[in-house]
Design a protein around this motif. Structure first.
Motif, mmCIF file in Angstrom:
data_model
loop_
_atom_site.group_PDB
_atom_site.id
_atom_site.type_symbol
_atom_site.label_atom_id
_atom_site.label_comp_id
_atom_site.label_asym_id
_atom_site.label_seq_id
_atom_site.Cartn_x
_atom_site.Cartn_y
_atom_site.Cartn_z
ATOM 1 N N LYS A 67 0.838 -1.199 0.000
ATOM 2 C CA LYS A 67 0.000 0.000 0.000
ATOM 3 C C LYS A 67 0.871 1.247 0.000
ATOM 4 O O LYS A 67 1.851 1.338 0.723
ATOM 5 C CB LYS A 67 -0.910 0.023 1.223
ATOM 6 C CG LYS A 67 -2.016 -0.988 1.161
ATOM 7 C CD LYS A 67 -2.943 -0.835 2.333
ATOM 8 C CE LYS A 67 -4.053 -1.866 2.247
ATOM 9 N NZ LYS A 67 -4.939 -1.791 3.396
ATOM 10 N N LEU A 68 0.495 2.196 -0.813
ATOM 11 C CA LEU A 68 1.236 3.449 -0.883
ATOM 12 C C LEU A 68 0.652 4.460 0.090
ATOM 13 O O LEU A 68 -0.560 4.549 0.266
ATOM 14 C CB LEU A 68 1.175 4.015 -2.304
ATOM 15 C CG LEU A 68 1.815 3.162 -3.390
ATOM 16 C CD1 LEU A 68 1.606 3.809 -4.749
ATOM 17 C CD2 LEU A 68 3.296 2.980 -3.120
ATOM 18 N N THR A 69 1.519 5.217 0.692
ATOM 19 C CA THR A 69 1.088 6.289 1.578
ATOM 20 C C THR A 69 0.636 7.460 0.716
ATOM 21 O O THR A 69 1.338 7.836 -0.220
ATOM 22 C CB THR A 69 2.259 6.730 2.477
ATOM 23 O OG1 THR A 69 2.738 5.595 3.177
ATOM 24 C CG2 THR A 69 1.832 7.801 3.444
ATOM 25 N N PRO A 70 -0.521 8.030 1.008
ATOM 26 C CA PRO A 70 -0.976 9.165 0.199
ATOM 27 C C PRO A 70 0.018 10.322 0.271
ATOM 28 O O PRO A 70 0.579 10.603 1.323
ATOM 29 C CB PRO A 70 -2.306 9.562 0.836
ATOM 30 C CG PRO A 70 -2.681 8.458 1.745
ATOM 31 C CD PRO A 70 -1.450 7.685 2.060
ATOM 32 N N LEU A 71 0.226 10.956 -0.859
ATOM 33 C CA LEU A 71 1.126 12.103 -0.906
ATOM 34 C C LEU A 71 0.409 13.340 -0.376
ATOM 35 O O LEU A 71 -0.803 13.472 -0.511
ATOM 36 C CB LEU A 71 1.585 12.346 -2.343
ATOM 37 C CG LEU A 71 2.425 11.233 -2.955
ATOM 38 C CD1 LEU A 71 2.693 11.535 -4.425
ATOM 39 C CD2 LEU A 71 3.728 11.059 -2.205
ATOM 40 N N PRO A 72 1.158 14.269 0.207
ATOM 41 C CA PRO A 72 0.524 15.488 0.714
ATOM 42 C C PRO A 72 0.033 16.364 -0.438
ATOM 43 O O PRO A 72 0.577 16.321 -1.543
ATOM 44 C CB PRO A 72 1.653 16.182 1.486
ATOM 45 C CG PRO A 72 2.908 15.622 0.928
ATOM 46 C CD PRO A 72 2.590 14.237 0.462
ATOM 47 N N THR A 73 -0.990 17.135 -0.169
ATOM 48 C CA THR A 73 -1.522 18.069 -1.163
ATOM 49 C C THR A 73 -1.588 19.459 -0.537
ATOM 50 O O THR A 73 -1.671 19.597 0.682
ATOM 51 C CB THR A 73 -2.931 17.660 -1.629
ATOM 52 O OG1 THR A 73 -3.791 17.613 -0.495
ATOM 53 C CG2 THR A 73 -2.924 16.306 -2.312
ATOM 54 N N TRP A 74 -1.527 20.471 -1.371
ATOM 55 C CA TRP A 74 -1.601 21.847 -0.909
ATOM 56 C C TRP A 74 -2.617 22.602 -1.743
ATOM 57 O O TRP A 74 -2.756 22.362 -2.936
ATOM 58 C CB TRP A 74 -0.241 22.547 -1.062
ATOM 59 C CG TRP A 74 0.800 22.007 -0.153
ATOM 60 C CD1 TRP A 74 1.076 22.419 1.109
ATOM 61 C CD2 TRP A 74 1.713 20.947 -0.435
ATOM 62 N NE1 TRP A 74 2.105 21.684 1.637
ATOM 63 C CE2 TRP A 74 2.517 20.765 0.701
ATOM 64 C CE3 TRP A 74 1.936 20.117 -1.524
ATOM 65 C CZ2 TRP A 74 3.513 19.819 0.785
ATOM 66 C CZ3 TRP A 74 2.926 19.163 -1.447
ATOM 67 C CH2 TRP A 74 3.701 19.026 -0.306
ATOM 68 N N ASN A 75 -3.288 23.533 -1.109
ATOM 69 C CA ASN A 75 -4.202 24.408 -1.827
ATOM 70 C C ASN A 75 -3.377 25.586 -2.331
ATOM 71 O O ASN A 75 -2.900 26.402 -1.549
ATOM 72 C CB ASN A 75 -5.323 24.887 -0.903
ATOM 73 C CG ASN A 75 -6.315 25.756 -1.634
ATOM 74 O OD1 ASN A 75 -6.152 26.059 -2.817
ATOM 75 N ND2 ASN A 75 -7.349 26.171 -0.935
#
Length: 82
Positions: free
Chosen positions: A53-61
């Motif tokens: 399972k891959l760890t979700p990557l961070p996202t920015w607004n």
């Protein structure tokens, strides 16, 4: 190497127990050895799935888009700093 086997009681669904007994009979093995093997295989498969399972990557607004990327002329203007 000395292994110490632990004894335990399992509460199994009747259908699963029947399948387990049938498999042990077909393979001419003890119920314990078949159960131990299937448990070991199931735990190993679970570890492989979890590792995959891959760890979700961070996202920015980043705010609103400065340009509609489908509008080529507007895109060039922004890229050229006009």
């Amino acid at each position: 190497m000395i292994f110490h086997m632990k004894r335990t009681t399992l509460v199994l669904d009747e259908r699963q127990f029947a399948k387990l007994k049938q498999l042990a009979a077909v393979e001419r093995r003890t119920l314990s050895s078949v159960t131990e093997e299937l448990l070991r295989l199931g735990l190993a498969a679970r570890r492989r799935r979890r590792r995959g399972k891959l760890t979700p990557l961070p996202t920015w607004n980043m705010g609103r888009a400065k340009v509609d990327v489908s509008d080529r002329d507007a895109l060039y203007k922004v890229m050229e700093g006009r």
